[in-house]
Design a protein around this motif. Structure first.
Motif, PDB file in Angstrom:
ATOM      1  N   PRO A   1       0.813  -1.228   0.000  1.00  0.00           N
ATOM      2  CA  PRO A   1       0.000   0.000   0.000  1.00  0.00           C
ATOM      3  C   PRO A   1       0.840   1.269   0.000  1.00  0.00           C
ATOM      4  O   PRO A   1       0.428   2.297  -0.531  1.00  0.00           O
ATOM      5  N   TYR A   2       2.031   1.201   0.606  1.00  0.00           N
ATOM      6  CA  TYR A   2       2.933   2.357   0.621  1.00  0.00           C
ATOM      7  C   TYR A   2       4.299   1.895   0.146  1.00  0.00           C
ATOM      8  O   TYR A   2       4.841   0.902   0.642  1.00  0.00           O
ATOM      9  N   ALA A   3       4.880   2.614  -0.784  1.00  0.00           N
ATOM     10  CA  ALA A   3       6.200   2.284  -1.314  1.00  0.00           C
ATOM     11  C   ALA A   3       7.229   3.254  -0.732  1.00  0.00           C
ATOM     12  O   ALA A   3       7.205   4.454  -1.041  1.00  0.00           O
ATOM     13  N   TYR A   4       8.104   2.742   0.107  1.00  0.00           N
ATOM     14  CA  TYR A   4       9.138   3.584   0.712  1.00  0.00           C
ATOM     15  C   TYR A   4      10.173   3.989  -0.333  1.00  0.00           C
ATOM     16  O   TYR A   4      10.648   3.169  -1.120  1.00  0.00           O
ATOM     17  N   GLN A   5      10.533   5.248  -0.309  1.00  0.00           N
ATOM     18  CA  GLN A   5      11.581   5.741  -1.185  1.00  0.00           C
ATOM     19  C   GLN A   5      12.212   6.960  -0.533  1.00  0.00           C
ATOM     20  O   GLN A   5      11.519   7.919  -0.176  1.00  0.00           O
ATOM     21  N   ARG A   6      13.517   6.931  -0.365  1.00  0.00           N
ATOM     22  CA  ARG A   6      14.190   8.092   0.209  1.00  0.00           C
ATOM     23  C   ARG A   6      14.070   9.265  -0.745  1.00  0.00           C
ATOM     24  O   ARG A   6      14.197   9.126  -1.966  1.00  0.00           O
TER      25      ARG A   6
ATOM     26  N   SER B   1      -3.775  11.367   5.255  1.00  0.00           N
ATOM     27  CA  SER B   1      -3.682  10.126   4.494  1.00  0.00           C
ATOM     28  C   SER B   1      -2.486   9.339   5.007  1.00  0.00           C
ATOM     29  O   SER B   1      -1.520   9.930   5.519  1.00  0.00           O
ATOM     30  N   PRO B   2      -2.497   8.007   4.854  1.00  0.00           N
ATOM     31  CA  PRO B   2      -1.324   7.229   5.272  1.00  0.00           C
ATOM     32  C   PRO B   2      -0.061   7.676   4.550  1.00  0.00           C
ATOM     33  O   PRO B   2       1.019   7.739   5.152  1.00  0.00           O
ATOM     34  N   GLU B   3      -0.195   8.007   3.250  1.00  0.00           N
ATOM     35  CA  GLU B   3       0.980   8.417   2.476  1.00  0.00           C
ATOM     36  C   GLU B   3       1.584   9.700   3.043  1.00  0.00           C
ATOM     37  O   GLU B   3       2.815   9.810   3.176  1.00  0.00           O
ATOM     38  N   ALA B   4       0.735  10.671   3.366  1.00  0.00           N
ATOM     39  CA  ALA B   4       1.242  11.937   3.901  1.00  0.00           C
ATOM     40  C   ALA B   4       1.931  11.732   5.245  1.00  0.00           C
ATOM     41  O   ALA B   4       2.996  12.319   5.513  1.00  0.00           O
ATOM     42  N   LEU B   5       1.354  10.896   6.099  1.00  0.00           N
ATOM     43  CA  LEU B   5       1.938  10.669   7.420  1.00  0.00           C
ATOM     44  C   LEU B   5       3.243   9.890   7.328  1.00  0.00           C
ATOM     45  O   LEU B   5       4.208  10.172   8.065  1.00  0.00           O
ATOM     46  N   LEU B   6       3.301   8.913   6.445  1.00  0.00           N
ATOM     47  CA  LEU B   6       4.537   8.142   6.300  1.00  0.00           C
ATOM     48  C   LEU B   6       5.618   8.967   5.608  1.00  0.00           C
ATOM     49  O   LEU B   6       6.797   8.908   5.999  1.00  0.00           O
TER      50      LEU B   6
ATOM     51  N   LEU C   1       5.966  12.163   5.857  1.00  0.00           N
ATOM     52  CA  LEU C   1       6.421  13.059   6.907  1.00  0.00           C
ATOM     53  C   LEU C   1       7.352  12.337   7.872  1.00  0.00           C
ATOM     54  O   LEU C   1       8.446  12.820   8.201  1.00  0.00           O
ATOM     55  N   SER C   2       6.946  11.167   8.313  1.00  0.00           N
ATOM     56  CA  SER C   2       7.728  10.435   9.311  1.00  0.00           C
ATOM     57  C   SER C   2       9.091  10.041   8.777  1.00  0.00           C
ATOM     58  O   SER C   2      10.113  10.164   9.477  1.00  0.00           O
ATOM     59  N   PHE C   3       9.152   9.573   7.533  1.00  0.00           N
ATOM     60  CA  PHE C   3      10.437   9.181   6.972  1.00  0.00           C
ATOM     61  C   PHE C   3      11.319  10.398   6.692  1.00  0.00           C
ATOM     62  O   PHE C   3      12.554  10.328   6.852  1.00  0.00           O
ATOM     63  N   ALA C   4      10.742  11.515   6.271  1.00  0.00           N
ATOM     64  CA  ALA C   4      11.543  12.727   6.073  1.00  0.00           C
ATOM     65  C   ALA C   4      12.171  13.169   7.385  1.00  0.00           C
ATOM     66  O   ALA C   4      13.356  13.533   7.447  1.00  0.00           O
ATOM     67  N   LEU C   5      11.394  13.136   8.456  1.00  0.00           N
ATOM     68  CA  LEU C   5      11.910  13.502   9.773  1.00  0.00           C
ATOM     69  C   LEU C   5      13.007  12.550  10.219  1.00  0.00           C
ATOM     70  O   LEU C   5      14.099  12.965  10.623  1.00  0.00           O
ATOM     71  N   LEU C   6      12.723  11.259  10.159  1.00  0.00           N
ATOM     72  CA  LEU C   6      13.615  10.251  10.733  1.00  0.00           C
ATOM     73  C   LEU C   6      14.884  10.061   9.908  1.00  0.00           C
ATOM     74  O   LEU C   6      15.999  10.070  10.439  1.00  0.00           O
ATOM     75  N   ASP C   7      14.718   9.893   8.599  1.00  0.00           N
ATOM     76  CA  ASP C   7      15.856   9.556   7.744  1.00  0.00           C
ATOM     77  C   ASP C   7      16.716  10.758   7.395  1.00  0.00           C
ATOM     78  O   ASP C   7      17.948  10.643   7.315  1.00  0.00           O
TER      79      ASP C   7
END
Length: 464
Positions: free
Chosen positions: A9-14, A325-330, A332-338
């Motif tokens: 459902p969500y594709a992680y990409q830096r 949306s899940p995409e917006a939250l993820l 955001l979270s990956f931008a913050l964390l990574d």
């Protein structure tokens, strides 16, 4: 043999962080890098009104948008306008004001939606919930001394000042923070700042059950650095204090402040003193959209981590049209964390202040979003979506005791008393209500609320 590609459902990409080119704005066409990275320049060029917004954006921002904004400020806004250039620059970053469609892109921008709200954003059927209140969390009721909210058994909130370098439209402390608007006057502290802060320290020294202090306001970035350092140093000298959290949206909204030499040197002194005493000193910021995480924000976060503090964490707010949306939250979270080494921590449901209904989500929507973001981030970095229930406090959205989804009323319990409930025998057994936005309810629920509103005499409060 290569790994199988699984459709998720969500594709992680830096994604590489981007500092948008501020020179695309006519009013900033000649601004140098040195000026942009100066906290003094940023403060001096904050956008405080429609005239200044026009000066920055030029004629590419339509008169219809400006009229929409003017009407909101006149009839609905609970917060005065204050937008640092750093934040304005992240809005509609892919467009220049001279491009066709810039106004449409500006209208649609997630950060614009909560920093520069316009009248057409808001609900016309239910602009405010019938139970919306100015101090929706009743923090002032729980002041142990002026500005010090003792709401949880071991934790306090210290409101040092009533101003910020930037004002969010959905500010939960709209009763206290910022300048008055045409429709909202502001509460004023009765005591002078030094007397208030001294009383806070005295209370904490006399109350050994408190171990955790959130130092907030307002935003601590607006307190002159020597005064903030002195207050935190005093906190570090209180034997029972083991956790100190400095609350500042300005780490994102004006990272230039936290990159300043005086602030960095002072934070190094505080970090060293905290380590010496074995106290956890952290910074909590407030980022709601991935586009706000720019290279300057990452530099500021790293600068703070380099001072030796324990962590930099994010407490966002769940807002419709911004991050719902899940995409917006993820993202955001990956931008913050990574990319910025900022720990995703909480996502608050938007509080029930006047004029906030268009931002608020139902509890059911929040529960679905929490489910949707699980499993992608490390467990320690998966933000918890919480409902800050009046007279209860933060509760994970799945901790609800019972929930009437038709009427949009959820019921919550708690396991501790606040300072105003010392003699309340029912505090730990009572159910405390929280309310979904009415427009999000099924038609039967909306009819129920309309009927109650029609049958409530003017000046009286609905009671369920």
């Amino acid at each position: 043999m290569g790994a199988a590609v699984i459709d998720q459902p969500y594709a992680y990409q830096r994604r590489e962080l981007i500092e948008p080119d501020w020179r695309r704005f006519p009013g900033w066409a000649d601004v140098t890098v040195a000026q942009w990275e100066s906290a003094q320049w940023q403060r001096a060029h904050c956008v405080k009104n429609i005239r200044q917004l026009r000066q920055v954006a030029g004629p590419g921002l339509s008169e219809a948008f400006c009229a929409d904004l003017e009407r909101d400020q006149r009839e609905r806004a609970t917060m005065s306008m204050l937008v640092p250039p750093q934040m304005l620059n992240t809005m509609a970053a892919a467009a220049a004001p001279g491009d066709p469609g810039f106004t449409d892109a500006f209208y649609a921008d997630p950060v614009r939606r909560y920093m520069i709200p316009v009248f057409s954003d808001r609900r016309t059927d239910w602009p405010s919930h019938p139970y919306a209140t100015r101090d929706s969390l009743h923090e002032a009721e729980m002041w142990a001394v002026e500005g010090l909210t003792h709401r949880y058994p071991t934790k306090v909130l210290a409101e040092l000042l009533p101003t910020c370098p930037q004002y969010c439209g959905h500010c939960t402390r709209m009763d206290l923070v910022g300048n008055p608007t045409p429709t909202i006057g502001k509460h004023k502290f009765g005591q002078g700042r030094d007397d208030r802060l001294a009383a806070m320290i005295a209370y904490l020294r006399a109350t050994p059950g408190v171990r955790d202090v959130v130092v907030s306001g307002g935003d601590v970035a607006n307190l002159p650095w020597p005064r903030l350092e002195a207050f935190v140093t005093d906190l570090l000298d209180v034997e029972n204090i083991r956790d100190i959290r400095l609350a500042t949206k300005a780490l994102m909204g004006m990272p230039q402040h936290w990159l300043g030499d005086e602030v960095r040197a002072g934070m190094e002194r505080l970090g060293a003193r905290a380590r010496e005493r074995g106290v956890s000193l952290a910074i909590h910021t407030h980022v709601n959209a991935a586009q706000s995480v720019t290279p300057l924000v990452a530099r500021a976060a790293q600068a703070m981590l380099d001072t030796g503090i324990r962590d930099v964490r994010n407490q966002g707010v769940l807002l419709r049209g911004v991050n719902d949306s899940p995409e917006a939250l993820l993202d955001l979270s990956f931008a913050l964390l990574d990319e910025a080494k900022i720990m995703p921590y909480y996502l608050y449901m938007c509080d029930m202040i006047p004029g906030s209904e268009h931002w608020r989500l139902s509890l059911a929507e929040a529960q679905r979003l929490q489910h949707a973001i699980m499993g992608y981030l490390p467990g320690f970095a998966t933000p918890r979506i919480v409902c800050d229930v009046p007279y209860v406090g933060k509760r994970w959205v799945h901790q609800v005791a019972r929930y009437d989804t038709e009427l949009g009323i959820s019921y919550w319990t708690k396991n501790y008393r606040t300072g105003i409930e010392a003699g309340d025998e029912l505090a730990l057994s009572r159910e405390y209500p929280y309310y979904d936005p009415i427009y999000a309810l099924p038609e039967a629920g909306q009819q129920w609320w309309r009927a109650r509103e029609r049958n409530t005499p003017a000046g009286l409060t609905l009671v369920h």
